[in-house]
Design a protein around this motif. Sequence first.
Motif, short mmCIF file in Angstrom:
data_model
loop_
_atom_site.label_atom_id
_atom_site.label_comp_id
_atom_site.label_asym_id
_atom_site.label_seq_id
_atom_site.Cartn_x
_atom_site.Cartn_y
_atom_site.Cartn_z
N VAL A 109 0.84 -1.20 0.00
CA VAL A 109 0.00 0.00 0.00
C VAL A 109 0.88 1.25 0.00
O VAL A 109 1.85 1.33 0.75
CB VAL A 109 -0.93 -0.01 1.24
CG1 VAL A 109 -1.70 1.30 1.34
CG2 VAL A 109 -1.88 -1.19 1.17
N HIS A 110 0.53 2.20 -0.86
CA HIS A 110 1.18 3.51 -0.87
C HIS A 110 0.24 4.50 -0.20
O HIS A 110 -0.82 4.82 -0.75
CB HIS A 110 1.46 3.98 -2.30
CG HIS A 110 2.55 3.22 -2.99
ND1 HIS A 110 3.80 3.75 -3.23
CD2 HIS A 110 2.58 1.96 -3.49
CE1 HIS A 110 4.54 2.86 -3.86
NE2 HIS A 110 3.82 1.76 -4.03
N ILE A 111 0.60 5.01 0.95
CA ILE A 111 -0.18 6.06 1.60
C ILE A 111 0.57 7.37 1.45
O ILE A 111 1.72 7.50 1.88
CB ILE A 111 -0.43 5.74 3.09
CG1 ILE A 111 -1.29 4.48 3.23
CG2 ILE A 111 -1.11 6.93 3.78
CD1 ILE A 111 -1.62 4.10 4.66
N LYS A 112 -0.08 8.33 0.82
CA LYS A 112 0.56 9.62 0.58
C LYS A 112 0.03 10.73 1.47
O LYS A 112 0.71 11.74 1.68
CB LYS A 112 0.42 10.02 -0.89
CG LYS A 112 1.21 9.11 -1.83
CD LYS A 112 1.15 9.63 -3.25
CE LYS A 112 2.01 8.77 -4.16
NZ LYS A 112 3.44 8.86 -3.83
N THR A 113 -1.19 10.59 1.96
CA THR A 113 -1.74 11.59 2.88
C THR A 113 -2.66 10.91 3.88
O THR A 113 -3.15 9.80 3.65
CB THR A 113 -2.57 12.68 2.15
OG1 THR A 113 -3.86 12.15 1.82
CG2 THR A 113 -1.87 13.19 0.90
N ILE A 145 3.72 -1.00 3.79
CA ILE A 145 3.07 0.29 3.59
C ILE A 145 4.16 1.30 3.29
O ILE A 145 5.02 1.59 4.14
CB ILE A 145 2.28 0.73 4.84
CG1 ILE A 145 1.23 -0.33 5.20
CG2 ILE A 145 1.63 2.09 4.61
CD1 ILE A 145 0.68 -0.18 6.61
N ILE A 146 4.18 1.82 2.06
CA ILE A 146 5.19 2.79 1.65
C ILE A 146 4.71 4.19 1.98
O ILE A 146 3.61 4.59 1.58
CB ILE A 146 5.51 2.65 0.15
CG1 ILE A 146 6.15 1.27 -0.11
CG2 ILE A 146 6.43 3.77 -0.32
CD1 ILE A 146 6.42 0.99 -1.57
N ILE A 147 5.53 4.94 2.71
CA ILE A 147 5.23 6.32 3.08
C ILE A 147 6.40 7.20 2.66
O ILE A 147 7.48 6.71 2.36
CB ILE A 147 4.96 6.45 4.60
CG1 ILE A 147 6.18 5.95 5.39
CG2 ILE A 147 3.72 5.65 4.99
CD1 ILE A 147 6.08 6.13 6.88
N ASN A 148 6.17 8.53 2.66
CA ASN A 148 7.20 9.41 2.10
C ASN A 148 7.87 10.33 3.11
O ASN A 148 8.72 11.14 2.73
CB ASN A 148 6.63 10.24 0.94
CG ASN A 148 5.40 11.02 1.33
OD1 ASN A 148 5.11 11.23 2.50
ND2 ASN A 148 4.64 11.46 0.33
N SER A 149 7.51 10.24 4.40
CA SER A 149 8.15 11.12 5.39
C SER A 149 7.94 10.60 6.80
O SER A 149 7.02 9.82 7.07
CB SER A 149 7.59 12.55 5.29
OG SER A 149 6.23 12.59 5.71
#
Length: 382
Positions: A109-113, A145-149
């Motif tokens: 899963v890519h969660i961006k916000t 779960i891929i997150i960006n920060s």
Amino acid sequence: MRVAINLLTEDPANPSGAHWFWTRVIPEMASRLETGEDLRLVVSPQSKKMHQDYGDNVSYITYPWSNEHRKLRTLSEHLYSPLRLPLGGTDIFSTLMAPVLSPSWSNVVHIKTMHAFTQPESVAPLTRAYRLFSYPRTVQVAEAIIINSRSLRDEINKHLDVEPGKLKMIPEAVDHDLFKPGDAEEARIQVKAYGVTKPFVLFVSSLWPYKNCDGLLRAWASARAALGDKQLVIIGAGRDEKYTDSLPALAAELGIAEDVLFVGGIPLADTVPFYRAADVFVYPSFNETFGLPILEAMACGCPVVTSDVTAMPETAGGAAMLSDPTDPASIAKAMIEAAGPARERLIEDGLRRAGEFTWGACAAKTLDVYREVAERRRNRKK
């Protein structure tokens, strides 16, 4: 390893930042695929046109709808996926929301916000309800779960019950082929076509209330005398109609309407001359999980002012002037300093900071997550 990447959440007529993310990450991943690995893009007939020429190891799985028909798209993700994805032997489904049934594959899963939780007014009621219901289940069934920060990680941990080992932090990046320094004088000539007639301070973002363009207008009213004869240029499509309509009225009320130019939404590539020509880029948002425009401005050699909350200090990495987004006086002070004594330092530090973020690195780390999950699948079958 066969990875299906869900690209249905984009409206082909109104692509968002997630679209630009995938158009940069997919070719970088494709160039790094090893024997026995391939990517399968889950697209609609309309969205397929936006994703072409990625290479021999990238193919397509076509669903009836993408986000031009949001409700039908959502239903198809949940009801059609259990039938369609097994036909191609999908090992991993890379998606935003895990389908209700995932009988034969692993979800990444890519969660961006987390806006449904942190900025609920920016999300339509039905969409908000769907996310509030679906995220808790999705993070439970996801294998990664891929997150960006780090800021997004903190928000997820606050609102959801997640196993810490599932969270994989992979920063996003900036397209250095597009966003790079250039001739400022040539850029000033280019932006004249949009009505820019003076040196200017720049804002680039979709016009949601949490982006705080109204706070910037109030800061501009306070700072413009110290900044000299300049314009404030606002670039961004209106996402909240009531809020967007209120901004010109607020500028008139503050007595700054003649100095504020509302450009509206423009193609991403057309923002480059604005970044190159601007005296300062200001991004006073209340909440970001990454804040990519910060890096885009830095990569073009534009000094940056941004907020001291959520992910923005993390993304800026000490290369921007930070301000309190709730205090227009704080934003004004930062703008004045960034346009004056700190400008050259911010340009130099910003170019260095932006150079640390590449799509190649982002793609390589994303592939590593897919491979890790695929390896666990193989071990379970032994």
